[in-house]
Structures are given as structure tokens and as C-alpha cells.
Design an enzyme around this catalytic site. Structure first.
Site, short mmCIF file in Angstrom:
data_model
loop_
_atom_site.label_atom_id
_atom_site.label_comp_id
_atom_site.label_asym_id
_atom_site.label_seq_id
_atom_site.Cartn_x
_atom_site.Cartn_y
_atom_site.Cartn_z
N HIS A 172 0.84 -1.20 0.00
CA HIS A 172 0.00 0.00 0.00
C HIS A 172 0.88 1.24 0.00
O HIS A 172 1.76 1.38 0.82
CB HIS A 172 -0.92 0.01 1.23
CG HIS A 172 -2.12 -0.87 1.08
ND1 HIS A 172 -3.21 -0.80 1.92
CD2 HIS A 172 -2.41 -1.82 0.15
CE1 HIS A 172 -4.12 -1.68 1.52
NE2 HIS A 172 -3.65 -2.32 0.47
N TYR A 196 -8.91 5.77 7.59
CA TYR A 196 -9.04 6.14 9.00
C TYR A 196 -10.10 7.23 9.09
O TYR A 196 -10.03 8.23 8.37
CB TYR A 196 -7.71 6.68 9.53
CG TYR A 196 -6.64 5.61 9.72
CD1 TYR A 196 -6.50 4.95 10.93
CD2 TYR A 196 -5.76 5.28 8.68
CE1 TYR A 196 -5.51 3.98 11.12
CE2 TYR A 196 -4.78 4.31 8.87
CZ TYR A 196 -4.66 3.66 10.09
OH TYR A 196 -3.69 2.71 10.27
N PRO A 233 -3.46 0.96 19.04
CA PRO A 233 -3.25 0.39 17.70
C PRO A 233 -3.36 1.40 16.55
O PRO A 233 -3.09 1.04 15.40
CB PRO A 233 -4.36 -0.65 17.58
CG PRO A 233 -5.43 -0.17 18.51
CD PRO A 233 -4.74 0.53 19.63
N LYS A 261 1.64 0.32 15.14
CA LYS A 261 3.06 0.28 15.50
C LYS A 261 3.48 -0.92 16.36
O LYS A 261 4.67 -1.23 16.44
CB LYS A 261 3.44 1.57 16.25
CG LYS A 261 3.38 2.81 15.39
CD LYS A 261 4.38 2.70 14.26
CE LYS A 261 4.29 3.83 13.27
NZ LYS A 261 4.47 3.38 11.88
N TYR A 272 4.28 7.05 9.54
CA TYR A 272 3.43 5.88 9.29
C TYR A 272 4.22 4.74 8.67
O TYR A 272 4.06 3.58 9.07
CB TYR A 272 2.24 6.27 8.40
CG TYR A 272 1.17 5.19 8.42
CD1 TYR A 272 0.07 5.28 9.28
CD2 TYR A 272 1.26 4.07 7.59
CE1 TYR A 272 -0.89 4.29 9.33
CE2 TYR A 272 0.30 3.07 7.64
CZ TYR A 272 -0.77 3.18 8.50
OH TYR A 272 -1.72 2.19 8.55
C1 PHB Z 1 -5.52 -3.96 11.22
O1 PHB Z 1 -5.70 -4.23 10.03
O2 PHB Z 1 -5.75 -4.78 12.11
C2 PHB Z 1 -5.03 -2.60 11.57
C3 PHB Z 1 -4.62 -1.76 10.56
C4 PHB Z 1 -4.18 -0.49 10.87
C5 PHB Z 1 -4.16 -0.08 12.18
C6 PHB Z 1 -4.57 -0.91 13.20
C7 PHB Z 1 -5.01 -2.20 12.88
O3 PHB Z 1 -3.74 1.17 12.46
#
Ligand code: PHB
Length: 396
Positions: free
Chosen positions: A76, A204, A296, A300, A387
Site C-alpha cells: 500500500h 481512517y 493500535p 506500531k 506511518y
Molecule cells: C488492522 O488491520 O488490524 C489494523 C490496521 C491499521 C491499524 C490498526 C489495525 O492502524
């Protein structure tokens, strides 16, 4: 009958940290044993994170366990942020020349276990460590249980990779630890379902009803999260309730793309941040969740476990190859610098996206922050840099 096993590095925990460390040490002819309290089935069934930074992928390649990750992982090059009535994309590739890899931690763990077993090396499943002893002496010992009997591992070093509730950190007297903790008043309710994702990259979402995240494990398997109350329970949520609430929080373009289906898994993760310092006690070294837990939001946790393992594997390799102890001495401070760098980002990103209270003033500030962050070239670059993962500092 009770066994005494001798090895060079005793590793507690067969999550990504412990397994990756065992492979990297193995490459340098360093002997290890991996102890795991759970069964193989349990370890391989845990649904965890899914975003690998380049540094993490590099370590998988160095370990020689990259085939499936490189074939099936999705690269990605950006993420989208939805807020107000807008969706803004941040292009990692344009700002940093790098991307991230979408590959489930569960899959990574399965690959590492299979590769270790294929190489004829053992992982002792259902073998809980009970204590780490004598770690200030030349011969630390791990006391563990298997089939109702107590056994011990005598080794040169112990790697505590057994998570935040593990015995490694608990073996250290409280007065020798400095703990930092932040607990958030909410959690993430997550669903995993065999449905195509709403978008080909992660979204997000800052929404008036609370945070949401659209993630995935593959083109056919989606992972979604919605912010929920800390006291909430999975039993309170039917699949239909979940999809309805997620749908409400999606940006309009994504609403039409949402495909729903029965859950493969649903769970609630409370959000918290926890750091234990230092990460080294004599011959005992902590790595991953045993030393730090992250909210989460910035994806990280897994990547920090990998960077700890990078530093620790270098330090142990230098010790066995050249009798050097300077890297072992610098492990804790070096690993912690990167940990705090990721905490800084994770906490800021968490504060930007979640609903903390009903105060419209606070929501306006979040929107202003998001507007700046997605509008300014410098701010976008800063976000992308964090990121995709801060660089590993030189450690040699
Ligand atoms: C996930 O796919 O579980 C996931 C992806 C991005 C995040 C947290 C969890 O920031």
C-alpha cells in the site's frame, strides 16, 4: 522426569518477536530454544495487526521467511483520512519513496513457526515459563512447566518476548522498573469477515459518532474497527449491529461499496499505552509487548517488536562473533528511543481521530488539525515518514 536443557539464548514467547529473534540468531549459528505457554493452534488463531513497515519486512527477508509475505502481501502506497465531509489521501510513496505491506501478523506467525519446524528446530508449545532466575549471574535459568512437570533451561541470555502479561517482566523486582502508562476511556470493536474491502487502501475515519477504521487482510478479507465504550462487550453486538454502525461512520463514497457478511471473528481491544524501562536486566532482555504496548491507531505494536528484535539480534550476534558487549549495553536505550518515537506518533494520531467527549470545541480542533495535516506538504511528509516507520538508528 525433570529436564535440564542447555542453550545459548532462551526465548520466552512464540509471537513475532520471539520467533523472528530465533530465526535471526539461527542464521548466525546461535542456538536458541523457544518456550510458548499456549498451543500451536491457539497461537496461530490469534487475530492481530496487519500492517508491516519496510523494516519489519526486511527482517522477515533476512530471516529467509518472506516467500508468502512477498507473494500474498499487498503493498500500500498510501492511506485515506475521512473527516468532516472530506476524504483526503496521503501518498506515502510520493513523500518517502516507500510503502507498507498489508500482511496479517497471524500469517507472519504461521510462516515463522512452520519455517522453524521445517529447519528441525523445536518450539515447546504448552510449556509456560514460571520464572526467570539468576539473570544477574553468568547462568540465567528459565523455569518452565510441561505436561505437569517442572523443567529448566540454562542459558547465556534470556529474551523475554512473552507479551505484557508474561513472566519475564514479572520476574524483575518492581523497584528496578520504571513504568509509564496511559489508559484510554474507550476501545476498538473489530470484525474480521470474508468480504471484499470497501476501498483498496485503509481509511481512517474521524466521525461524530466515534472513530472507525477500514482495513483488510487481502482482496477478499476485510478487517473493520469502530470505537466503542470501554465497558462494552462483544455479546452486545450482532453482526448486523456492527455493520449498521460502521455504515453510519463511513464517508459517503465508501457507503455504497460496503459488502457485509458473517463474522470470522469479533473482539474488543481496550486502548492503552504502557512502557517499562529499562529493557535490559543483566542477562535478561525484554522485547515487544513485554516492554511496551501501544494504542493500535498507528499500527506500531508489531513493528516495534520487530525493531527491538533487530537491535537485540545485532547485539547478541556481536557478542557471540566478537565477544563484544557494547551493543548489549546499548540495547535498552537504543530500542527505547525508537519506542518513544512511535509512541509520540501513536498518541498524537489517536488523539486526532477518536471521540473523547461531547465537547464540540474539541471536535473543531481535531478537524483543524486534520485539515492542516492533510493540506500542508510538510505535514503530509511528516505523517508519511512516521506511518511507514522511522528508520532504525545505526547500531553496529
Ligand atoms: C488492522 O488491520 O488490524 C489494523 C490496521 C491499521 C491499524 C490498526 C489495525 O492502524
Amino acid at each position: 522426569m525433570a529436564k535440564t536443557i542447555r542453550t545459548q539464548v532462551g526465548i520466552i514467547g512464540s509471537g513475532p518477536a520471539g520467533l523472528l529473534l530465533s530465526h535471526l540468531l539461527d542464521k548466525h549459528g546461535i542456538e536458541t530454544i523457544v518456550l510458548e505457554r499456549q498451543s500451536r493452534l491457539h497461537v496461530e488463531g490469534r487475530i492481530r495487526a496487519g500492517v508491516l513497515e519496510q523494516g519489519t519486512a526486511r527482517l522477515m527477508r533476512e530471516a529467509g521467511v518472506n516467500e508468502r509475505m512477498d507473494n500474498e502481501g499487498l503493498v500500500h502506497d498510501g492511506v485515506s483520512l475521512a473527516f468532516g465531509n472530506r476524504v483526503e489521501r496521503i501518498d506515502f510513496r510520493a513523500h518517502t519513496g516507500k510503502g507498507v505491506i498489508i500482511y496479517g501478523q497471524t500469517e507472519m506467525t504461521k510462516d515463522l513457526i512452520q519455517a522453524r519446524l521445517n529447519a528441525g528446530k523445536a518450539i515447546e508449545f504448552e510449556a509456560p515459563a514460571l520464572a526467570v532466575e539468576d539473570y544477574r549471574t553468568g547462568t540465567p535459568r528459565i523455569i518452565y512447566e510441561k505436561n505437569g512437570e517442572r523443567h529448566e533451561v540454562i542459558c547465556d541470555f534470556v529474551a523475554g518476548c512473552d507479551g505484557s502479561h508474561g513472566v519475564s517482566r514479572q520476574s524483575i523486582p518492581a523497584e528496578q522498573l520504571t513504568l509509564f502508562e496511559k489508559v484510554y476511556p474507550f476501545g476498538w470493536l473489530g470484525i474480521l469477515a470474508e468480504v471484499p474491502p470497501v476501498n483498496d487502501e485503509l481509511i481512517y475515519i474521524n466521525h461524530e459518532r466515534g472513530f472507525a477504521l477500514c482495513s483488510m487482510r487481502s482482496h477478499t478479507r476485510s478487517r473493520y474497527y469502530i470505537q466503542c465504550a470501554l465497558e462494552d462487550h462483544v455479546e452486545n453486538w450482532s453482526d448486523e449491529d456492527f455493520w449498521k454502525e460502521l455504515h453510519r461512520r463511513l464517508p459517503s463514497a465508501a457507503k455504497d461499496q460496503l459488502v457485509t457478511g458473517p463474522r470470522l471473528e469479533m473482539s474488543i481491544a481496550p486502548l492503552r499505552c504502557f512502557v517499562a524501562e529499562p529493557m535490559r536486566f543483566g542477562k535478561l532482555f525484554l522485547a515487544g509487548d513485554a516492554a511496551h504496548i501501544m494504542p493500535p491507531t498507528g499500527a506500531k505494536g508489531l513493528n516495534l517488536a520487530a525493531s527491538d528484535v533487530f537491535f537485540l539480534s545485532r547485539a547478541l550476534t556481536a557478542y557471540y562473533a566478537e565477544k563484544r558487549t557494547d551493543l548489549l549495553d546499548r540495547y535498552s536505550e537504543t530500542a527505547l528511543r525508537r519506542v518513544w518515537g512511535s509512541i509520540r506518533f501513536s498518541l498524537w494520531y489517536t488523539s486526532l481521530l477518536h471521540k473523547f467527549d461531547e465537547d464540540p470545541f474539541n471536535h473543531r480542533i481535531q478537524l483543524a488539525d486534520l485539515t492542516y495535516m492533510t493540506g500542508s506538504e510538510a505535514a503530509r511528509t511528516s505523517f508519511a515518514e512516521n506511518y511507514i516507520g522511522l528508520p532504525f538508528e545505526k547500531f553496529e
